[in-house]
Scaffold this active site. Sequence first.
Site, PDB file in Angstrom:
ATOM      1  CB  ALA A   1      -1.183  -0.361   1.355  1.00  0.00           C
TER       2      ALA A   1
ATOM      3  N   GLY B   1       3.648   1.266  -1.623  1.00  0.00           N
ATOM      4  CA  GLY B   1       4.173   1.973  -3.341  1.00  0.00           C
ATOM      5  C   GLY B   1       3.485   3.243  -3.799  1.00  0.00           C
ATOM      6  NE  ARG B   2       7.891   3.528  -8.542  1.00  0.00           N
ATOM      7  CZ  ARG B   2       8.897   3.126  -7.100  1.00  0.00           C
ATOM      8  NH1 ARG B   2       9.405   3.696  -7.111  1.00  0.00           N
ATOM      9  NH2 ARG B   2       9.130   1.418  -7.485  1.00  0.00           N
ATOM     10  CG  MET B   3       0.887   0.357  -9.187  1.00  0.00           C
ATOM     11  SD  MET B   3       0.070   1.819 -10.071  1.00  0.00           S
ATOM     12  CE  MET B   3      -1.130   0.885 -10.325  1.00  0.00           C
TER      13      MET B   3
ATOM     14  CE  LYS C   1       7.971  -3.124 -15.638  1.00  0.00           C
ATOM     15  NZ  LYS C   1       8.488  -3.398 -14.575  1.00  0.00           N
TER      16      LYS C   1
ATOM     17  CG  HIS D   1       8.686   1.434 -17.136  1.00  0.00           C
ATOM     18  ND1 HIS D   1       8.470   0.261 -18.446  1.00  0.00           N
ATOM     19  CD2 HIS D   1       7.449   1.092 -17.176  1.00  0.00           C
ATOM     20  CE1 HIS D   1       7.619  -0.161 -18.613  1.00  0.00           C
ATOM     21  NE2 HIS D   1       6.746   0.393 -18.046  1.00  0.00           N
ATOM     22  CG  HIS D   2       9.648   3.541 -12.973  1.00  0.00           C
ATOM     23  ND1 HIS D   2      10.212   3.229 -11.957  1.00  0.00           N
ATOM     24  CD2 HIS D   2       8.752   3.316 -13.618  1.00  0.00           C
ATOM     25  CE1 HIS D   2       9.426   2.637 -11.871  1.00  0.00           C
ATOM     26  NE2 HIS D   2       8.508   2.150 -12.728  1.00  0.00           N
TER      27      HIS D   2
ATOM     28  CG  MET E   1      -4.172  -3.921 -14.118  1.00  0.00           C
ATOM     29  SD  MET E   1      -5.063  -5.289 -13.885  1.00  0.00           S
ATOM     30  CE  MET E   1      -3.921  -6.273 -13.593  1.00  0.00           C
TER      31      MET E   1
END
Length: 274
Positions: A13, A15-17, A164, A160-161, A129
């Site tokens: 929870a 984290g970035r996502m 990753k 990507h950043h 997603m």
Amino acid sequence: MSEQAMKLVVVGASGRMGQALIRIIHATEGATLHAAVGREGSPFLGKDAGEIAGLGPVGVSLTDDPLTAFLHADGVIDFTRPETTVVYAGLAAQARIVHVIGTTGCSLDDEARISAAARHARIVKSGNMSLGVNLLSVLVQQAAQALPADEWDIEVLEMHHKHKVDAPSGTALLLGNAAANGRGIDLADNSVRVRDGHTGARTSGSIGFATLRGGSVIGDHSVILAGEGEMVTLSHSAGDRSIFARGAVKAALWARDRKPDLYSMLDVLGLSSR
Ligand SMILES: NC(=O)C1=CN([C@@H]2O[C@H](COP(=O)(O)OP(=O)(O)OC[C@H]3O[C@@H](n4cnc5c(N)ncnc54)[C@H](OP(=O)(O)O)[C@@H]3O)[C@@H](O)[C@H]2O)C=CC1
Ligand SMILES: O=C(O)C1=N[C@H](C(=O)O)C[C@H](O)C1
């Protein structure tokens, strides 16, 4: 009478996502944040999940106890690490709740364990997603089917950043698989994931991957179909992590009334041919 809001647990929870998911669940009618789970030893344990996500307090504190968190929940949304996701898949199956998996970089063994869990759980798993990428995968499959493999080369490029940790990205592999499906071949037997040194000429019919990492890029993907004297590029650029979070919450709500199985975002979005 309307159904009760779906009680969702966000794991990873802080984290970035994880933070993007907390914000989207808060804004979604029909979904509610039931619990927020973090890594054992995380400095965020005990802090309010809404505060972590920049919303202000929502009355749910970060815990490192997934068993209790899953107990009265309807679903778990998981964008963490493969080794963590396989453990949560087992717990979600025991609790008979929905498990939405966005985690990428899973090994074949991880995938087998997730498939086993899907005998008892409704799992939705996808390397991406977002609606846009899933639509792109359908277009890639069509293009790969239409263009002769001995005349058109397929390369998948992603950036990507710098944080990753896995490569190629889950999305690049999803798009590579779509291309392979279009050609009626198996990606594992036909992919070139790295090139270095004197590689020799390109193998006809192969699907190549190229990986770039840097800065704060959320996720850019291109599928390049290169023919003699012409080139087609199909691409997607993610501008905000909310596109993944919205898709994941949609997947959880969709899976609520389904039977146990392993579903993809194509199933959720009605784009699947199965
Ligand atoms: N399918 C899709 O649409 C998308 C997939 N992803 C994928 O999602 C994953 C996460 O990405 P991102 O959010 O950027 O990564 P982060 O590193 O920001 O977040 C991962 C989170 O998982 C936590 N975590 C690690 N181990 C555990 C554990 N044992 N229990 C609970 N939490 C744990 C980490 O905690 P800590 O920081 O304390 O270690 C961290 O908060 C990656 O695999 C990425 O590729 C990302 C975006 C979209
Ligand atoms: O790690 C990320 O950030 C992302 N991971 C996913 C992937 O591996 O494709 C999806 C998205 O591109 C962002």
